[in-house]
Motif scaffolding. Structure first.
Motif, mmCIF file in Angstrom:
data_model
loop_
_atom_site.group_PDB
_atom_site.id
_atom_site.type_symbol
_atom_site.label_atom_id
_atom_site.label_comp_id
_atom_site.label_asym_id
_atom_site.label_seq_id
_atom_site.Cartn_x
_atom_site.Cartn_y
_atom_site.Cartn_z
ATOM 1 N N ASP A 51 0.887 -1.020 0.335
ATOM 2 C CA ASP A 51 -0.127 0.375 -0.142
ATOM 3 C C ASP A 51 0.788 1.489 -0.206
ATOM 4 O OD1 ASP A 51 -2.328 1.737 -0.026
ATOM 5 O OD2 ASP A 51 -3.247 1.253 2.122
ATOM 6 N N LEU A 52 1.380 1.181 -1.039
ATOM 7 C CA LEU A 52 2.622 2.914 -1.515
ATOM 8 C C LEU A 52 1.625 3.270 -2.134
ATOM 9 C CD1 LEU A 52 5.441 1.079 -2.041
ATOM 10 C CD2 LEU A 52 5.143 1.252 -0.525
ATOM 11 N N GLU A 53 1.966 5.033 -1.726
ATOM 12 C CA GLU A 53 1.233 6.363 -2.191
ATOM 13 C C GLU A 53 2.167 7.083 -2.868
ATOM 14 O OE1 GLU A 53 -1.049 8.894 0.159
ATOM 15 O OE2 GLU A 53 0.903 8.644 1.975
ATOM 16 N N TRP A 54 1.669 8.121 -3.671
ATOM 17 C CA TRP A 54 2.678 9.210 -4.403
ATOM 18 C C TRP A 54 2.678 10.286 -3.506
ATOM 19 C CZ3 TRP A 54 6.969 7.357 -8.052
ATOM 20 C CH2 TRP A 54 6.781 6.508 -8.378
ATOM 21 N N VAL A 55 3.922 10.718 -2.981
ATOM 22 C CA VAL A 55 3.950 11.983 -2.328
ATOM 23 C C VAL A 55 4.862 13.060 -2.755
ATOM 24 C CG1 VAL A 55 3.040 10.638 -0.731
ATOM 25 C CG2 VAL A 55 4.790 11.501 -0.391
ATOM 26 N N LYS A 56 4.426 14.124 -2.160
ATOM 27 C CA LYS A 56 5.572 15.050 -2.746
ATOM 28 C C LYS A 56 6.544 15.676 -1.196
ATOM 29 C CE LYS A 56 5.850 19.102 -5.065
ATOM 30 N NZ LYS A 56 5.528 19.990 -5.616
ATOM 31 N N PRO A 57 7.565 14.941 -1.302
ATOM 32 C CA PRO A 57 8.791 15.016 -0.208
ATOM 33 C C PRO A 57 9.154 16.765 -0.061
ATOM 34 C CG PRO A 57 10.072 13.729 -1.907
ATOM 35 C CD PRO A 57 8.896 14.670 -1.953
ATOM 36 N N ARG A 58 10.276 17.118 1.072
ATOM 37 C CA ARG A 58 11.195 18.241 1.318
ATOM 38 C C ARG A 58 11.984 17.642 0.160
ATOM 39 N NH1 ARG A 58 12.347 17.913 7.142
ATOM 40 N NH2 ARG A 58 12.085 16.163 6.463
ATOM 41 N N GLU A 59 12.433 19.259 -0.075
ATOM 42 C CA GLU A 59 13.560 19.147 -1.628
ATOM 43 C C GLU A 59 14.581 19.128 -1.611
ATOM 44 O OE1 GLU A 59 11.951 21.647 -4.388
ATOM 45 O OE2 GLU A 59 10.517 20.259 -5.048
ATOM 46 N N THR A 60 14.790 18.963 -0.111
ATOM 47 C CA THR A 60 15.806 18.967 0.832
ATOM 48 C C THR A 60 16.470 17.763 1.185
ATOM 49 O OG1 THR A 60 15.156 19.857 2.699
ATOM 50 C CG2 THR A 60 15.842 21.811 0.731
ATOM 51 N N GLY A 61 18.296 17.525 1.428
ATOM 52 C CA GLY A 61 18.791 17.039 2.042
ATOM 53 C C GLY A 61 20.488 17.179 2.263
ATOM 54 N N THR A 62 21.221 16.277 3.342
ATOM 55 C CA THR A 62 22.709 16.374 2.910
ATOM 56 C C THR A 62 23.383 15.783 1.826
ATOM 57 O OG1 THR A 62 21.806 17.003 5.039
ATOM 58 C CG2 THR A 62 24.307 16.672 4.657
ATOM 59 N N ILE A 63 24.521 15.687 2.008
ATOM 60 C CA ILE A 63 25.511 14.975 0.661
ATOM 61 C C ILE A 63 25.750 14.096 1.490
ATOM 62 C CG2 ILE A 63 27.258 14.652 -0.933
ATOM 63 C CD1 ILE A 63 26.349 17.063 -2.285
ATOM 64 N N TYR A 64 25.813 12.641 1.431
ATOM 65 C CA TYR A 64 25.971 11.325 1.698
ATOM 66 C C TYR A 64 27.161 11.088 1.479
ATOM 67 C CZ TYR A 64 26.847 5.876 3.277
ATOM 68 O OH TYR A 64 27.101 5.613 3.727
ATOM 69 N N ALA A 65 28.023 10.730 -0.095
ATOM 70 C CA ALA A 65 28.978 9.939 -0.157
ATOM 71 C C ALA A 65 28.846 11.288 -1.727
ATOM 72 C CB ALA A 65 28.954 8.927 -0.367
ATOM 73 N N VAL A 66 30.137 11.687 -1.805
ATOM 74 C CA VAL A 66 30.366 11.963 -3.269
ATOM 75 C C VAL A 66 31.622 11.366 -4.038
ATOM 76 C CG1 VAL A 66 31.703 14.012 -2.420
ATOM 77 C CG2 VAL A 66 30.491 14.484 -4.440
ATOM 78 N N THR A 67 31.540 11.592 -5.690
ATOM 79 C CA THR A 67 32.504 10.622 -5.921
ATOM 80 C C THR A 67 32.879 11.824 -7.838
ATOM 81 O OG1 THR A 67 34.055 9.390 -7.304
ATOM 82 C CG2 THR A 67 31.199 9.015 -8.381
ATOM 83 N N VAL A 68 33.624 11.822 -8.379
ATOM 84 C CA VAL A 68 34.438 12.696 -9.416
ATOM 85 C C VAL A 68 34.143 12.004 -10.907
ATOM 86 C CG1 VAL A 68 34.824 14.860 -10.380
ATOM 87 C CG2 VAL A 68 34.284 14.881 -8.131
ATOM 88 N N ALA A 69 33.291 12.321 -11.708
ATOM 89 C CA ALA A 69 33.207 12.152 -12.829
ATOM 90 C C ALA A 69 34.189 12.221 -14.286
ATOM 91 C CB ALA A 69 32.285 11.409 -14.161
#
Ligand SMILES: [Zn+2]
Length: 136
Positions: A51-69
């Motif tokens: 029973d899943l619904e589609w919702v709009k979450p908050r649009e902000t977050g914190t970078i957990y990990a990053v790589t440079v391509a």
């Protein structure tokens, strides 16, 4: 712009891609346990509910990990002229993880812990992918 590989759109993930084309973030949330679910699935990975619904979450977050391509892996030369760029896994404020390119900062300056907001980049007609921009 049309040479970039396009996402595979399925009945399951179509609501996400339809919203992305409008530059809106839409993700699933479980109606039983209340957790946000990314990527799109048929059942909740935490409690098993379908029973899943589609919702709009908050649009902000914190970078957990990053790589440079810096080099093209596979056959996606369309990305090559934009390299180098940073690709980050982001812990969104509503408790799910999503990844995308980080635009609006030098790739080498993108760090774990950096606060970001989701944005969308049009990669073809009617197709946009999530990207992230650092918060001031
Ligand atoms: Zn659940």
């Amino acid at each position: 712009m049309s040479e970039k590989p396009l996402p595979e759109i399925t009945p399951l993930n179509k609501p996400f891609w339809d919203a992305a084309a409008r530059h809106e973030l839409l993700v699933q949330r479980c109606k039983r346990c209340g957790r946000f679910v990314w990527y799109p699935r048929g059942s909740c990975p935490y409690c098993g509910s379908r029973d899943l619904e589609w919702v709009k979450p908050r649009e902000t977050g914190t970078i957990y990990a990053v790589t440079v391509a810096r080099v093209v892996v596979g056959n996606s030369p369309a990305w090559e002229k934009e390299m180098p760029y940073a690709v980050a896994i982001v812990d969104m404020d509503d408790g799910f993880r999503i990844y995308g390119r980080v635009l609006g900062a030098k790739p080498e300056e993108v760090r774990p812990g950096m606060r970001v907001r989701v944005d969308f980049e049009d990669i073809s007609t009617g197709v946009a992918v999530p990207v992230f921009r650092p918060l001031p």
